[in-house]
Design a protein around this motif. Structure first.
Motif, PDB file in Angstrom:
ATOM      1  N   HIS A  83       0.841  -1.199   0.000  1.00  0.00           N
ATOM      2  CA  HIS A  83       0.000   0.000   0.000  1.00  0.00           C
ATOM      3  C   HIS A  83       0.877   1.250   0.000  1.00  0.00           C
ATOM      4  O   HIS A  83       1.924   1.280   0.657  1.00  0.00           O
ATOM      5  N   VAL A  84       0.459   2.271  -0.746  1.00  0.00           N
ATOM      6  CA  VAL A  84       1.163   3.556  -0.777  1.00  0.00           C
ATOM      7  C   VAL A  84       0.167   4.600  -0.274  1.00  0.00           C
ATOM      8  O   VAL A  84      -0.963   4.676  -0.770  1.00  0.00           O
ATOM      9  N   LEU A 129     -12.672   5.199  -1.203  1.00  0.00           N
ATOM     10  CA  LEU A 129     -12.193   3.866  -1.606  1.00  0.00           C
ATOM     11  C   LEU A 129     -10.779   4.030  -2.143  1.00  0.00           C
ATOM     12  O   LEU A 129     -10.541   4.765  -3.088  1.00  0.00           O
ATOM     13  N   ASP A 130      -9.850   3.359  -1.475  1.00  0.00           N
ATOM     14  CA  ASP A 130      -8.434   3.406  -1.877  1.00  0.00           C
ATOM     15  C   ASP A 130      -8.113   2.024  -2.446  1.00  0.00           C
ATOM     16  O   ASP A 130      -8.225   1.020  -1.747  1.00  0.00           O
ATOM     17  N   ASP A 148       4.881   5.562 -11.934  1.00  0.00           N
ATOM     18  CA  ASP A 148       4.531   5.732 -10.516  1.00  0.00           C
ATOM     19  C   ASP A 148       3.007   5.778 -10.388  1.00  0.00           C
ATOM     20  O   ASP A 148       2.329   6.364 -11.236  1.00  0.00           O
ATOM     21  N   PHE A 149       2.495   5.201  -9.330  1.00  0.00           N
ATOM     22  CA  PHE A 149       1.048   5.147  -9.048  1.00  0.00           C
ATOM     23  C   PHE A 149       0.263   4.364 -10.092  1.00  0.00           C
ATOM     24  O   PHE A 149      -0.940   4.553 -10.237  1.00  0.00           O
ATOM     25  N   PHE A 153      -8.305  -3.117  -1.204  1.00  0.00           N
ATOM     26  CA  PHE A 153      -9.110  -1.919  -0.922  1.00  0.00           C
ATOM     27  C   PHE A 153      -8.951  -1.503   0.539  1.00  0.00           C
ATOM     28  O   PHE A 153      -8.901  -2.365   1.421  1.00  0.00           O
ATOM     29  N   ILE A 154      -8.906  -0.189   0.752  1.00  0.00           N
ATOM     30  CA  ILE A 154      -9.169   0.364   2.091  1.00  0.00           C
ATOM     31  C   ILE A 154     -10.385   1.253   1.916  1.00  0.00           C
ATOM     32  O   ILE A 154     -10.398   2.133   1.038  1.00  0.00           O
TER      33      ILE A 154
END
Ligand code: BEZ
Ligand code: FE
Length: 295
Positions: free
Chosen positions: A110-111, A151-152, A172-173, A224-225
């Motif tokens: 996770h970032v 929602l991440d 990146d990302f 997901f977070i």
């Protein structure tokens, strides 16, 4: 002869002698934890009866596990993962009412500062892989939509690598994003179908899995977070039920309720609307959050 126990160590009284020595512990919880750990550890040693060489091997395994740890590699968490302890601690701390979405492990990829994106954005920045659209609702346990839920999401690419594992190869990302629901609680975004991948297996934990005849693979999944005011934060995944490793996840993260349906869709009109060139994967999944303190 002195009738009072002298407190000297014997094989038979090992637990009592060690535990009694902790009688003056300043922290009651630490005292309780060490009493249980001492009892269970001594029980294991008494059952296993390790040779001195075997015990030294165990010490060296833990030493190598420590040496493998860096700012970005946590071999002890990996050890806890493959022993099922991470999932057990997660289960104990996330007992949910029926109907609520279940949690699973966070994992190391996770970032924290992924970009917030408009609904429908494509999180696959290099367009490599099989197109996929994911949609659903974020609901409370009464089935009502949650407005303003965040929602991440993050996932591996179609070769089973996260962007952070391929700096300079993936943008990146890549395959990460943060989305915020409106009043209807709906979310949707585009991505590519993730692939299974091995957990980092070039250290002592990988050697242990190999020695045990176990696969290091995690079945394809999206992480997901989910956060919303007044609700408990949910850390979870959705999984591809048709993945070859779905029944042998190296870290035991799979739960029946987290299996999503990955439908292959061949619909030129829909593909055009979505900006896809041909057939694509369609995944629908609702998340149900429980009321609570949030974070
Ligand atoms: C992950 O899914 O990203 C993961 C979880 C546990 C260990 C390694 C990777
Ligand atoms: Fe993962």
């Amino acid at each position: 002869m002195n009738a009072k126990p002298n407190g000297y160590f014997t094989e038979e009284n090992s637990v009592e002698v060690v535990t009694a020595r902790n009688a003056g512990a300043k922290d009651a919880r630490l005292k309780q934890v060490m009493e249980v750990v001492t009892r269970k550890l001594h029980e294991a040693v008494k059952e296993i009866e390790p040779t001195q060489d075997e015990w030294f091997q165990a010490i060296m395994f833990l030493t190598k596990t420590g040496h493998m740890c860096t700012d970005w590699r946590q071999e002890f968490i990996l050890l806890s993962d493959v022993l099922g302890v991470s999932m057990l601690v997660d289960a104990i701390n996330n007992r949910k009412p029926s109907g609520a979405s279940e949690s699973t492990v966070l994992g190391p990829f996770h970032v924290a500062d992924a970009p917030e994106l408009p609904m429908g954005a494509n999180i696959c920045l290099d367009h490599k892989g099989e197109d996929m659209v994911i949609s659903g609702r974020i609901l409370d346990t009464d089935g009502k939509p949650i407005s303003g839920a965040v929602l991440d999401v993050w996932q591996a690419n179609d070769e089973g690598f996260y962007d952070v594992q391929q700096k300079g190869i993936q943008p990146d990302f890549n395959l990460r994003g943060v989305f915020r629901t409106g009043a209807d609680g709906r979310y949707w975004f585009r991505a590519v179908k993730p692939k299974f991948y091995p957990i980092p297996d070039d250290g002592p934990v990988g050697q242990l899995l190999n020695a045990l005849g176990r696969d290091p693979y995690r079945p394809a999944h999206l992480h997901f977070i989910l956060k919303a005011d007044g609700f408990e934060t949910l850390v979870t995944h959705i999984f591809d039920p048709d993945d070859p490793y779905i029944a042998t996840d190296a870290v035991f993260g799979v739960k029946q309720s987290l299996l999503a349906e990955f439908r292959k869709v061949d619909d030129a009109a829909r593909a055009k609307v979505l900006g896809f060139k041909g057939w694509f994967w369609d995944v629908e999944f609702d998340f149900v959050l429980t009321r609570g303190a949030g974070t």
